[in-house]
Design a protein around this motif. Structure first.
Motif, PDB file in Angstrom:
ATOM      1  N   UNK A 205       0.833  -1.210   0.000  1.00 12.87           N
ATOM      2  CA  UNK A 205       0.000   0.000   0.000  1.00 12.87           C
ATOM      3  C   UNK A 205       0.866   1.259   0.000  1.00 12.87           C
ATOM      4  N   UNK A 206       1.926   1.257   0.810  1.00 14.97           N
ATOM      5  CA  UNK A 206       2.807   2.427   0.846  1.00 14.97           C
ATOM      6  C   UNK A 206       3.450   2.670  -0.515  1.00 14.97           C
ATOM      7  N   UNK A 207       3.862   1.590  -1.184  1.00  9.10           N
ATOM      8  CA  UNK A 207       4.480   1.724  -2.504  1.00  9.10           C
ATOM      9  C   UNK A 207       3.479   2.236  -3.519  1.00  9.10           C
ATOM     10  N   UNK A 208       2.285   1.671  -3.523  1.00  7.15           N
ATOM     11  CA  UNK A 208       1.267   2.099  -4.489  1.00  7.15           C
ATOM     12  C   UNK A 208       0.920   3.571  -4.300  1.00  7.15           C
ATOM     13  N   UNK A 209       0.963   4.054  -3.055  1.00  2.51           N
ATOM     14  CA  UNK A 209       0.630   5.450  -2.768  1.00  2.51           C
ATOM     15  C   UNK A 209       1.839   6.376  -2.840  1.00  2.51           C
ATOM     16  N   UNK A 210       3.041   5.804  -3.009  1.00  2.00           N
ATOM     17  CA  UNK A 210       4.253   6.614  -3.071  1.00  2.00           C
ATOM     18  C   UNK A 210       4.607   7.260  -1.750  1.00  2.00           C
ATOM     19  N   UNK A 311       4.099  -7.576  -7.324  1.00  2.00           N
ATOM     20  CA  UNK A 311       3.905  -6.720  -8.499  1.00  2.00           C
ATOM     21  C   UNK A 311       2.420  -6.633  -8.849  1.00  2.00           C
ATOM     22  N   UNK A 312       1.749  -7.782  -8.868  1.00  2.00           N
ATOM     23  CA  UNK A 312       0.312  -7.803  -9.182  1.00  2.00           C
ATOM     24  C   UNK A 312      -0.465  -6.974  -8.167  1.00  2.00           C
ATOM     25  N   UNK A 313      -0.139  -7.147  -6.878  1.00  2.00           N
ATOM     26  CA  UNK A 313      -0.882  -6.437  -5.837  1.00  2.00           C
ATOM     27  C   UNK A 313      -0.692  -4.927  -5.953  1.00  2.00           C
ATOM     28  N   UNK A 314       0.552  -4.465  -6.111  1.00  2.00           N
ATOM     29  CA  UNK A 314       0.807  -3.021  -6.189  1.00  2.00           C
ATOM     30  C   UNK A 314       0.106  -2.417  -7.395  1.00  2.00           C
ATOM     31  N   UNK A 315       0.182  -3.090  -8.547  1.00  2.00           N
ATOM     32  CA  UNK A 315      -0.455  -2.536  -9.746  1.00  2.00           C
ATOM     33  C   UNK A 315      -1.968  -2.523  -9.618  1.00  2.00           C
ATOM     34  N   UNK A 317      -3.535  -2.067  -6.757  1.00  2.00           N
ATOM     35  CA  UNK A 317      -3.811  -0.970  -5.832  1.00  2.00           C
ATOM     36  C   UNK A 317      -3.674   0.389  -6.512  1.00  2.00           C
ATOM     37  N   UNK A 318      -2.771   0.487  -7.489  1.00  2.00           N
ATOM     38  CA  UNK A 318      -2.620   1.745  -8.226  1.00  2.00           C
ATOM     39  C   UNK A 318      -3.858   2.048  -9.074  1.00  2.00           C
ATOM     40  N   UNK A 319      -4.487   0.979  -9.607  1.00  2.00           N
ATOM     41  CA  UNK A 319      -5.755   1.124 -10.329  1.00  2.00           C
ATOM     42  C   UNK A 319      -5.662   2.178 -11.443  1.00  2.00           C
ATOM     43  N   UNK A 320      -4.642   2.040 -12.310  1.00  2.00           N
ATOM     44  CA  UNK A 320      -4.436   3.016 -13.381  1.00  2.00           C
ATOM     45  C   UNK A 320      -5.320   2.775 -14.594  1.00  2.00           C
ATOM     46  N   UNK A 321      -5.894   1.577 -14.698  1.00  2.00           N
ATOM     47  CA  UNK A 321      -6.705   1.252 -15.867  1.00  2.00           C
ATOM     48  C   UNK A 321      -5.888   0.750 -17.050  1.00  2.00           C
ATOM     49  N   UNK A 322      -4.542   0.740 -16.932  1.00  2.00           N
ATOM     50  CA  UNK A 322      -3.694   0.252 -18.012  1.00  2.00           C
ATOM     51  C   UNK A 322      -3.695  -1.274 -18.040  1.00  2.00           C
ATOM     52  N   UNK A 323      -3.396  -1.833 -19.218  1.00  2.00           N
ATOM     53  CA  UNK A 323      -3.273  -3.278 -19.344  1.00  2.00           C
ATOM     54  C   UNK A 323      -2.096  -3.747 -18.500  1.00  2.00           C
ATOM     55  N   UNK A 324      -2.309  -4.736 -17.667  1.00  2.00           N
ATOM     56  CA  UNK A 324      -1.257  -5.205 -16.770  1.00  2.00           C
ATOM     57  C   UNK A 324      -0.179  -5.940 -17.539  1.00  2.00           C
ATOM     58  N   UNK A 325       1.081  -5.691 -17.168  1.00  2.00           N
ATOM     59  CA  UNK A 325       2.229  -6.436 -17.680  1.00  2.00           C
ATOM     60  C   UNK A 325       3.314  -6.407 -16.625  1.00  2.00           C
ATOM     61  N   UNK A 326       4.120  -7.473 -16.567  1.00  2.00           N
ATOM     62  CA  UNK A 326       5.288  -7.497 -15.694  1.00  2.00           C
ATOM     63  C   UNK A 326       6.383  -6.663 -16.354  1.00  2.00           C
ATOM     64  N   UNK A 327       6.715  -5.548 -15.756  1.00  2.00           N
ATOM     65  CA  UNK A 327       7.702  -4.648 -16.359  1.00  2.00           C
ATOM     66  C   UNK A 327       9.122  -5.204 -16.308  1.00  2.00           C
ATOM     67  N   UNK A 328       9.367  -6.206 -15.467  1.00  2.00           N
ATOM     68  CA  UNK A 328      10.730  -6.731 -15.334  1.00  2.00           C
ATOM     69  C   UNK A 328      11.029  -7.849 -16.323  1.00  2.00           C
ATOM     70  N   UNK A 329      10.142  -8.064 -17.295  1.00  2.00           N
ATOM     71  CA  UNK A 329      10.342  -9.116 -18.280  1.00  2.00           C
ATOM     72  C   UNK A 329      11.598  -8.858 -19.108  1.00  2.00           C
ATOM     73  N   UNK A 330      12.387  -9.912 -19.324  1.00  2.00           N
ATOM     74  CA  UNK A 330      13.601  -9.830 -20.148  1.00  2.00           C
ATOM     75  C   UNK A 330      14.565  -8.757 -19.658  1.00  2.00           C
TER      76      UNK A 330
END
Length: 635
Positions: A205-210, A311-315, A317-330
């Protein structure tokens, strides 16, 4: 269907048990499930995870849920095959004596009602590791071990309530000779469910809220259980494990200190994670550390790692509406891989425009164009498809048209390569899959696939024979190449067994000749049907040739590329309901890349000015050739 009223994060964990492959379908088919009591979001999650079977499989399953104090019809008890009690799992517990006694009396009454009205049901109680109280540092409690108890310590009230709930359940089940299990979790977490105030929940929660926070560096570890794995483990215990046992469940690689989780969050969310590590004297662990060997012994495999779950939980909680993806891929290079693949695509488009060769975006590239107007965010390859006559024309001109640093990979251009289709590869790069990584003497550069769709028979019987012969010849080539066994066989296991033994007697040149003859068998015959003999969609069989008769242009990453006019029918044949994205937790790349080195292309990019004049083929030719030919500072 669940997707009509669940968001993508909820749908992900609701579908986790049915897609796990660990739950026997016959133990779920036509079953009746009753979920009674417990915290609301967990109770609903359990119910949805059972109902998900009706969406994915041809089963007739009924699941219903009732909250604390709700009147449960006698017929619901009577019809139930499985009764799930979420109990006190992941629930804030009452602290005063009167509230505790009220809950325990209600709990006993619920069990009595279940016993009186559901003589056949198997029962399972969800609990959690708070039942152990204090544990020694690094001590992972097994199912029947005990932690430290202090009757005068206020912090032990949760322990006594959990033990009382379990004790009443065990005593009642044994006295009434009922089939039962208890499933204990670590600290439970996940998107869209109620979580206790444990370290993972606070940090996410702290991370999602910055928000800024100091995190103590202490060696005390806790076990965490993602909702995906709890729901799967619940169904696994009911259908695959013996009754009368207690089991523990946690996620994959999911024991961690708060400091370790802070580092994971900082690594994945460096711009918003403002968690600072601070020294603190360590005390006795009052958290949860579980030994889950028993459930693993019976065959259960957790699927969601702590890092992926965070990663799933923070994204969520951010609730940005963007399509979810793991940003650390590759290792953060997927966006750069997309840039290179787009340059490949522009180069092929240039060649095909120049020589008037008809082609279409194919597979995931076609799906990305229609659904995302570009690459599927987690896709790591690109494909185009052609009819056989266009494919052969392409092969005649492509070597003279490609930049010098692009290698045309075919069986007749490189010894040791036995792919039936064309791959284009960039020199001085590495992009080896788990399979091709065994053949590092081959060119293993960043690749782009060009495939032919070939004619097949007009009649179902001829299509079936053609499909079977193509599968056999391709299996011989592929498994002889990789020195692996031909597995499966479907309706023809004996033929496959025979061919598996015979493949070592067949010379590779003859096997490749037979494969090519199979692919082109109907080349000069009249036929209204095609099949994907070269690609991974061979088992899908034939489709109407008319679907690939005409091209229309759609947007893809800001450029226009050709797709079949009848793309809806083609994509439906290929993927079913193609507008539905794969589950959130599975949005990793499609190829198992084991060795990757972008070389000089680590800073590669296509000039934005190319998009402004995308219809000018000469301008496109100059820009893309420049990009592939000179990798220094091209952006």
């Amino acid at each position: 269907m669940l997707r009509d009223f669940l968001n993508e994060f909820e749908l992900d964990w609701a579908m986790a048990p049915v897609r796990s492959g660990m739950i026997p379908r016959d133990k779920i088919n036509k079953k009746r499930i009753l979920v009674a009591g417990g915290e609301e979001s967990l109770r609903q999650a359990v119910t949805w995870s059972f109902l998900a079977w009706n969406d994915r499989e041809d089963v007739s399953l009924k699941a219903e849920q009732y909250g604390p104090g709700e009147k449960i019809p006698q017929e619901s008890f009577r019809e139930a095959d499985y009764i799930v009690f979420p109990g006190l799992c992941s629930r804030a517990l009452p602290k005063d004596l009167d509230s505790c006694m009220d809950w325990l009396e209600g709990w006993f009454s619920l069990l009595e009602e279940a016993g009186a009205n559901s003589p056949k049901a198997r029962l399972i109680l969800l609990s959690d590791g708070r039942t152990f109280g204090k544990l020694g540092r690094g001590f992972a409690a097994s199912e029947y071990e005990e932690g430290k108890t202090d009757p005068l310590g206020e912090e032990f009230s949760d322990q006594y309530m959990m033990q009382a709930a379990e004790g009443i359940f065990l005593a009642w089940a044994k006295e009434n000779k009922r089939e039962f299990n208890i499933l204990r979790t670590g600290w439970l977490y996940g998107p869209e469910i109620s979580m206790l105030d444990h370290p993972l929940c606070r940090l996410a929660r702290l991370t999602a809220q910055g928000k800024e926070e100091e995190i103590p560096i202490v060696p005390d570890q806790d076990s965490y259980t993602c909702i995906h794995d709890l729901l799967t483990a619940l169904q696994f215990v009911l259908t695959c494990c013996p009754s009368g046992k207690v089991f523990h469940v946690k996620g994959l690689d999911s024991d961690a200190t708060a400091a370790e989780m802070a580092l994971i969050l900082h690594r994945n969310f460096p711009e918003i994670c403002r968690l600072d590590l601070a020294h603190q004297e360590a005390g006795e662990n009052q958290g949860i550390l579980l030994n889950t060997q028993l459930l693993s012994h019976y065959g259960f495999e957790p699927r969601v790692s702590l890092e992926d779950g965070l990663i799933i939980l923070v994204k969520s909680l951010q609730n940005t509406g963007e399509v979810f993806i793991f940003d650390n891929t590759y290792l953060g290079k997927l966006e750069k891989v997309h840039e290179i693949l787009l340059a490949y695509l522009l180069e092929i488009d240039r060649i095909c425009r120049k020589h008037k060769i008809k082609y279409f975006l194919a597979g995931g590239t076609l799906l990305g164009a229609i659904r995302h107007k570009g690459f599927i965010p987690w896709d790591d390859d690109a494909d185009v498809m052609m009819l056989r006559e266009d494919y052969e024309r392409f092969l005649k001109v492509v070597r003279d048209e490609l930049p010098d640093n692009i290698f045309l990979q075919l069986p007749w251009t490189e010894k040791g390569n036995h792919n039936p289709f064309t791959k284009l590869r960039i020199d001085n790069t590495l992009f080896a899959t788990e399979f091709t990584g065994h053949f590092m003497e081959m060119h293993n550069g960043i690749f782009f696939d060009v495939l032919s769709h070939d004619k097949t028979g007009n009649h179902p019987w001829s299509q079936k024979l053609h499909l079977m012969f193509t599968m056999l010849t391709r299996s011989i080539v592929f498994n002889k190449w990789g020195d692996t066994d031909i597995k499966g066989g479907g309706a023809h296991p004996l033929i496959c067994k025979f061919v598996d033994k015979a493949k070592y007697l067949i010379p590779m040149k003859f096997a490749e000749w037979a494969q090519e003859k199979s692919l082109t068998f109907f080349k000069n015959r009249d036929s209204d049907y095609l099949y994907d003999g070269m690609g991974r969609n061979l088992k899908r069989g034939a489709f109407p040739k008319k679907w690939l008769e005409e091209a229309v242009y759609v947007e893809f990453e800001g450029y226009e590329f050709p797709v079949p006019r009848d793309y809806d029918q083609y994509l439906t044949w290929l993927y079913g309901d193609y507008m539905q994205m794969i589950p959130v937790s599975q949005r990793r790349t499609s190829h198992s890349i084991v060795v990757m080195d972008l070389g000089a292309y680590s800073n590669f990019g296509i000039k934005d000015s190319g998009k402004e004049e995308k219809t000018d083929s000469q301008d496109s030719e100059r820009k893309v050739a420049d990009a592939f030919g000179d990798t220094s500072g091209v952006q």
